[in-house]
Every structure is written in C-alpha cells, then in structure tokens.
Design a protein around this motif. Sequence first.
Motif, PDB file in Angstrom:
ATOM      1  N   LEU A 198       9.599  38.543   5.636  1.00 28.36           N
ATOM      2  CA  LEU A 198      10.975  38.089   5.860  1.00 28.36           C
ATOM      3  C   LEU A 198      11.004  36.771   6.644  1.00 28.36           C
ATOM      4  O   LEU A 198      11.890  35.938   6.433  1.00 28.36           O
ATOM      5  CB  LEU A 198      11.745  39.179   6.623  1.00 28.36           C
ATOM      6  N   ASN A 199      10.037  36.575   7.563  1.00 23.51           N
ATOM      7  CA  ASN A 199      10.079  35.327   8.333  1.00 23.51           C
ATOM      8  C   ASN A 199       9.483  34.135   7.571  1.00 23.51           C
ATOM      9  O   ASN A 199       9.318  33.055   8.122  1.00 23.51           O
ATOM     10  CB  ASN A 199       9.433  35.492   9.718  1.00 23.51           C
ATOM     11  N   ASN A 200       9.200  34.334   6.289  1.00 24.68           N
ATOM     12  CA  ASN A 200       8.792  33.203   5.449  1.00 24.68           C
ATOM     13  C   ASN A 200       9.903  32.819   4.479  1.00 24.68           C
ATOM     14  O   ASN A 200       9.652  32.274   3.398  1.00 24.68           O
ATOM     15  CB  ASN A 200       7.493  33.518   4.713  1.00 24.68           C
ATOM     16  N   ILE A 201      11.130  33.116   4.882  1.00 27.46           N
ATOM     17  CA  ILE A 201      12.282  32.688   4.077  1.00 27.46           C
ATOM     18  C   ILE A 201      13.351  32.184   5.046  1.00 27.46           C
ATOM     19  O   ILE A 201      13.546  32.752   6.112  1.00 27.46           O
ATOM     20  CB  ILE A 201      12.781  33.863   3.211  1.00 27.46           C
TER      21      ILE A 201
ATOM     22  N   ILE B 298       9.486  29.499   2.480  1.00 21.35           N
ATOM     23  CA  ILE B 298       8.597  28.609   3.240  1.00 21.35           C
ATOM     24  C   ILE B 298       7.175  29.201   3.301  1.00 21.35           C
ATOM     25  O   ILE B 298       6.909  30.208   2.653  1.00 21.35           O
ATOM     26  CB  ILE B 298       9.151  28.316   4.656  1.00 21.35           C
ATOM     27  N   ASP B 299       6.329  28.588   4.105  1.00 24.17           N
ATOM     28  CA  ASP B 299       4.950  29.051   4.296  1.00 24.17           C
ATOM     29  C   ASP B 299       4.220  29.153   2.953  1.00 24.17           C
ATOM     30  O   ASP B 299       3.818  30.238   2.531  1.00 24.17           O
ATOM     31  CB  ASP B 299       4.936  30.397   5.027  1.00 24.17           C
ATOM     32  N   LEU B 300       4.052  28.001   2.329  1.00 19.69           N
ATOM     33  CA  LEU B 300       3.535  27.974   0.960  1.00 19.69           C
ATOM     34  C   LEU B 300       2.005  27.875   0.888  1.00 19.69           C
ATOM     35  O   LEU B 300       1.446  27.647  -0.175  1.00 19.69           O
ATOM     36  CB  LEU B 300       4.186  26.797   0.213  1.00 19.69           C
TER      37      LEU B 300
HETATM   38 MG    MG Z   1       4.736  32.311   8.130  1.00 19.20          MG
END
Ligand code: MG
Length: 393
Positions: free
Chosen positions: A245-248, A261-263
């Motif tokens: 969830l913390n990569n959006i 994010i975090d690609l």
């Molecule tokens: Mg991340």
Amino acid sequence: IEPKQKVEAGEVIFSTRRKIDGIDNRNLEDAVYAFGFGKKCSYVKTFGAGHINETYAVYMPGEEKDELSYVLQRVNRNVFKDPAGVMDNIFGVTEYLRNVIRKEGGDPDRETLSYIKTKSGSTYFEDSEGEPWRCYNFIPDSVCYQLAESPEQFYQSGSSFGHFLKQLSDYPVDRLNETIPDFHNTVKRFEAFQVALKRDLKNRAATCRPEIQFVLDREKDCAVLVDQQEAGTLPLRVTHNDTKLNNILFDGKTGKGLCIIDLDTIMPGLAANDFGDSIRFGAATAEEDERDLNKMHFDIGLYEVYVKGYLEETKDVLTQEEIESLPWGARLMTLECGIRFLADYLQGDTYFKTDYPEHNLVRARTQFRLVDEMEQQFEQMKEIVRKYACIDI
Ligand code: MG
Ligand code: ADP
Ligand code: GN1
C-alpha cells in the motif's frame, strides 16, 4: 483498523542556508549538485518508510514558501547489484506509461513518475563510494499510507494496481532486465532459508523454533505457483513485484489511487504475486511489524474489496488460470515474505533495515499469523475471486 498513518517528510538533514551539525552529508550534497539543484535547493529532509533504499525529500524555493519538489534516493547496492539495469527498466516503463496515460486522456505528470537525468545525462549518479543515486519529481497534493484507512481506499489500491497491469499488458516482457534474479521464486526462497537455518550464524535458531517449524511444514506449498509458471500454465507479465500500500500515491483531493511508485522491482513475473503482495500488506489489521499478534488478523472484508477493484480492471486481460491463481498468490507472497524475514533474522539482519535485534522475527511472526488465517479461510477466498470474475462455482 489502527488510526491512519500517512507517510510524511522528517528532519532537515541538509541545507544550503545553514550548516547542520553532526551529520556527514558529503554524498547527499554531491547528489544534490549532480542532479542540477545545487545552491538553488533550499533544504533536504529524510522521507519515506521503505526497508531497502534511503529516500530524501528535496525542497526548492516556491512562490510563497519552500516546496517539496523532488524525491532523491540512494539505491541499496547490496540489493540492486545492477543499478543501470534497474534504471533502464524504470525509464522504459515510465516512458511507455506516459503514452498510454495520454491516450487514456489522463495526466502523465501525475499518474506516473518522471525520472530526472543527471546534469551529464546519466539515468543515475554514482557517488565517490560507488553508491547509486536517482531522482524523480515529487507529485504535489498526493498522500501515501502505511495502513488502509477505509475499505474504499483499499478498493482504490486494487483498482490502481489492476489498472497498472492492464496498462503494461502489451509492454514487451523481454525488454526488462531481471534485476534481482528469482525475486519471487518461493522455492528458491525456501532453499535460501534452509541454508540460513543450517548456518545459524548468530545462534538465533533456538529463539524461533515454532516459526522455523511453520516454514518447514509448508515446503510443498512453496512450489504451487513456480510449478505452474514453469509448466507454462501461468504466463510471465510485466509486474511490479512490491505492491505494498505504501508504494501507491493517492490523490490528496479526490482520495482516488493516483500513481504507482517504487518501480525498482519491475520485472517479468506472475500476476498472482502482485495481487498477493498487496493482500499480504493491506488486508491486514495491523502493521507488518506489530509485536502484539492479537492485533494482527487477515481481514477477508478488505480482501474482498481489493479483489473487486483489481478484477474490475483485469478480468478481461487475465487468463482463467491466472484468475484462479490469485488466492494462492496471497497465501504464498505472505509465506514468502515471512520466510525472507525469518531467513534474514537467522543470517543476522543483512538485508532488511531493522530498528532492534528481533525486528525481523517480529515481522516474520505477523506474516505467519496471516498465512495461518488465510489457510483457514482459503475456500472463501477462492469463492470471492470467482464471484468478481463471474466464474460459475
Ligand atoms: Mg517502497
Ligand atoms: P523504498 O524502495 O525504500 O521503499 P520508495 O520509492 O517506495 O523506496 O520510497 C520510499 C517511501 O517514500 C515510499 O513508501 C513513500 O512513503 C515515500 N514516497 C516516495 N515518493 C513519494 C511521493 N512522490 N510522495 C509521497 N511519498 C513518497
Ligand atoms: C521491501 O523497499 P520496500 O520496503 O518497498 C522488499 C519487498 C518486501 C518488503 C516487505 C527490493 O520493500 O520485497 O516485500 O520490503 N523489497 C526488496 O515490507 O526486497
């Protein structure tokens, strides 16, 4: 559900206006100059809550006040051995996404990250110690969460990750570098765990016998998706591989999912793994490192809203076998993540950032609690997927 936890910038650790005592910022300062911000930059704060890279928020002078304008990251070399390969994947995919988003009538500047090249035109900057740095635009009016604050938000996250898969469904998989080989090969993760257990470098095995047994009892499960992929039943797609969830980012105004994010870990992979990693992290009632296991449960209601959002976007793209593999993805990504945390605990915390000695063990325990509850509710998990994929039971 715990109160919402937004990800916000932390302390100022570098400033072009005043000296910050006690912090050695040489490489950070070099990176700020390498990307062309130089003296114009107002200050830099710590940022983010990732376990792997170091993330910084770069502030530039705005109309009225300093504004968070860029995100600068030092990439973990221990994890990403081929930073140029990582950045090639990211540039290729984000350029492609820009076109797709334009065709959809969206705003490419908000719906995907724009990476910035160094002054000398490289995709990343290597500092004097050989550490890679890269940089992208901060997306204004966006919010990032550690826990879903409402089912609607988690539905949004399913919809966004589903949409991401759809947007990239025609991107040539073989154009991607496999930057961390066998990243989600659960069989190999199990084998690496066995090696760590045998070595028991820190004599920690004695402190986690039940957790070790939990893993050993599930050796067969580890092969379920790997076997299907090797048999050609499940195709390799362009996958994100770290769908927490913390990569959006969510739109600060509308609350809708905005940007993935975090690609770093974009690689060929299984749809089930992306689906599963989101469930592991988001359909949980507590954070990944909650010490009180009584607070940690698998929330099948949250699972259902994610399935709904995800399948609304993907059910016409995924094959029937892929759709049916989704519940296994949830079980196995959670098991695999627990195995990785436990293996890292046994090998002395060399991979994930930790704040205290048992941190990785605490993380492994929450994952195994979730696996246990998913196993008990597995039939319902399958029914929910069939319901939203409109497959007759
Ligand atoms: Mg991340
Ligand atoms: P890591 O590999 O360390 O997880 P990320 O790219 O995910 O690196 O960045 C770390 C964290 O920084 C993210 O989880 C998020 O909380 C925060 N972050 C990164 N970019 C942004 C952004 N544009 N807006 C808000 N938060 C961001
Ligand atoms: C790491 O970097 P971050 O925190 O987004 C890890 C993921 C794990 C996750 C567990 C490259 O992700 O695979 O699932 O921690 N990333 C890498 O929280 O190993």
